[in-house]
Write an enzyme that holds these catalytic residues in place. Sequence first.
Site, PDB file in Angstrom:
ATOM      1  N   TRP A 102     -21.661 -21.000  12.518  1.00 51.78           N
ATOM      2  CA  TRP A 102     -22.026 -22.138  11.664  1.00 51.78           C
ATOM      3  C   TRP A 102     -23.513 -22.443  11.765  1.00 51.78           C
ATOM      4  O   TRP A 102     -24.173 -22.729  10.762  1.00 51.78           O
ATOM      5  CB  TRP A 102     -21.173 -23.366  11.979  1.00 51.78           C
ATOM      6  CG  TRP A 102     -19.756 -23.156  11.552  1.00 51.78           C
ATOM      7  CD1 TRP A 102     -18.642 -23.126  12.350  1.00 51.78           C
ATOM      8  CD2 TRP A 102     -19.273 -22.900  10.211  1.00 51.78           C
ATOM      9  NE1 TRP A 102     -17.526 -22.871  11.599  1.00 51.78           N
ATOM     10  CE2 TRP A 102     -17.878 -22.735  10.299  1.00 51.78           C
ATOM     11  CE3 TRP A 102     -19.892 -22.791   8.969  1.00 51.78           C
ATOM     12  CZ2 TRP A 102     -17.080 -22.467   9.169  1.00 51.78           C
ATOM     13  CZ3 TRP A 102     -19.114 -22.521   7.847  1.00 51.78           C
ATOM     14  CH2 TRP A 102     -17.729 -22.370   7.958  1.00 51.78           C
ATOM     15  N   ASP A 177     -24.627 -30.967  13.575  1.00 49.80           N
ATOM     16  CA  ASP A 177     -23.393 -30.654  12.855  1.00 49.80           C
ATOM     17  C   ASP A 177     -22.235 -30.906  13.822  1.00 49.80           C
ATOM     18  O   ASP A 177     -22.042 -30.150  14.773  1.00 49.80           O
ATOM     19  CB  ASP A 177     -23.429 -29.192  12.403  1.00 49.80           C
ATOM     20  CG  ASP A 177     -22.122 -28.748  11.735  1.00 49.80           C
ATOM     21  OD1 ASP A 177     -21.185 -29.573  11.619  1.00 49.80           O
ATOM     22  OD2 ASP A 177     -22.044 -27.569  11.325  1.00 49.80           O
ATOM     23  N   LYS A 201     -11.453 -31.529   9.871  1.00 47.22           N
ATOM     24  CA  LYS A 201     -11.050 -31.220  11.245  1.00 47.22           C
ATOM     25  C   LYS A 201     -10.559 -32.489  11.949  1.00 47.22           C
ATOM     26  O   LYS A 201      -9.382 -32.600  12.230  1.00 47.22           O
ATOM     27  CB  LYS A 201     -12.204 -30.589  12.021  1.00 47.22           C
ATOM     28  CG  LYS A 201     -12.420 -29.106  11.742  1.00 47.22           C
ATOM     29  CD  LYS A 201     -13.317 -28.810  10.580  1.00 47.22           C
ATOM     30  CE  LYS A 201     -13.442 -27.331  10.262  1.00 47.22           C
ATOM     31  NZ  LYS A 201     -14.796 -26.888  10.041  1.00 47.22           N
TER      32      LYS A 201
HETATM   33  C1  LIG Z   1     -15.764 -26.103   9.390  1.00 48.28           C
HETATM   34  C2  LIG Z   1     -17.177 -26.173   9.787  1.00 48.28           C
HETATM   35  C3  LIG Z   1     -18.220 -26.066   8.852  1.00 48.28           C
HETATM   36  C4  LIG Z   1     -17.975 -25.804   7.396  1.00 48.28           C
HETATM   37  O1  LIG Z   1     -17.379 -26.900   6.826  1.00 48.28           O
HETATM   38  P1  LIG Z   1     -17.129 -27.015   5.243  1.00 48.28           P
HETATM   39  O2  LIG Z   1     -16.731 -28.430   5.132  1.00 48.28           O
HETATM   40  O3  LIG Z   1     -16.046 -26.044   4.917  1.00 48.28           O
HETATM   41  O4  LIG Z   1     -18.385 -26.691   4.556  1.00 48.28           O
HETATM   42  C5  LIG Z   1     -19.515 -26.202   9.305  1.00 48.28           C
HETATM   43  N1  LIG Z   1     -19.788 -26.401  10.603  1.00 48.28           N
HETATM   44  C6  LIG Z   1     -18.816 -26.503  11.531  1.00 48.28           C
HETATM   45  C7  LIG Z   1     -19.172 -26.750  12.954  1.00 48.28           C
HETATM   46  C8  LIG Z   1     -17.479 -26.396  11.147  1.00 48.28           C
HETATM   47  O5  LIG Z   1     -16.512 -26.500  12.063  1.00 48.28           O
END
Ligand SMILES: *Cc1c(COP(=O)(O)O)cnc(C)c1O
Length: 366
Positions: A102, A177, A201
């Site tokens: 990511w 993030d 999540k």
């Molecule tokens: C799932 C995830 C993403 C991507 O998320 P989207 O909402 O599908 O764009 C980005 N960073 C992390 C750490 C994630 O777990």
Amino acid sequence: MTRHFNFCAGPAALPTAVLERARDDLLDYQGRGLSVMEMSHRSPEFVAIAEQAEADLRELLAVPDNYRVLFLQGGASMQFAMLPYNLLGPGGTPNYLYTGIWGKKAIAEARHLAGAHVAASSEANGLVAVPRQADIALSSDAAYLHYTANETIGGLEFDYVPEGRLADGTEVPVVCDMSSSILSGPLDVSRFGVIYAGAQKNIGPAGLTLAIVRDDLLERARPDTPTMFNYKVMAENRSMYNTPPTYSWYLAGLVFQWLKHEVGGLKAMNALNDRKAAKLYAAIDQSEMYSNPIALANRSRMNVPFVLADDRLDKAFLAESEEAGLLNLKGHRSVGGMRASLYNAVPEAGVDALVAFMADFERRRG
Ligand SMILES: *Cc1c(COP(=O)(O)O)cnc(C)c1O
């Protein structure tokens, strides 16, 4: 009706109590004679839902008054691009820590706009341990320092909050993030310039993206920032510049209520998450069949990847676990093996059932 234990990495399990409440509200929201999905986002009913959700989130995370909470769309992946647009008005180079897939995608988006400096990387250790503070070498013109609190695919989690201090002592905003770890425990929001997270999540259903932005950073957008990308526009319009993802926002609000009233807040959530993860890692470490490569201090509490000693047994493991009501244990296609995501809504009983299944499988097949 049976609800199985769902270990999906995202969209992930939601608390059963939240889904029951949504079911009860579905056709007729609190005697209004319509569903939340059918309401105007400008109606007093929906505005009350939206404001309550923000208030509950602020309370859970103790968000200081000088931060705005934004309810956005586009996922964390859109934040990868939105972030540099919003922070690079004054120029400078975006700085990133690279600890997994990511983070790499976030770096790629910054590069489209402005180039990016990788201030520290876990590549040399095979992405099994995060860089320490002393390893972080910011560029002298750093505009911000971005990192991924929990790499969802690798199962690698920071055990500290990095600092963005330049050689001359200046602090640059730290941006994080937190898609797969937000709300897993208490957080000191004041350490960050921007926090963002896709909802699917630990927050609610897909379609909603949360951003928590420090006030002063609303003034740094590049002039070419598209309107829908602009944090300040979103903040000034209380995340209703256009039609927001109303139903996801409402469900996130129910999750915040659940965290407050049924779990008992983020300290209690934190203790439960510690216990769940400790049980699964102990089972992996004590077995001859399963293993996880991550450095102990950086093992993710939310996403636990593990491999079987003989990958010819993977298919049987997945088929039999599904048969046992343990869903979505297949690892990400880029790493293979298994992954159990233990987000907030996965109950401890789910972890107990998984651990029992793994021991039984090893006894029979090991
Ligand atoms: C799932 C995830 C993403 C991507 O998320 P989207 O909402 O599908 O764009 C980005 N960073 C992390 C750490 C994630 O777990």
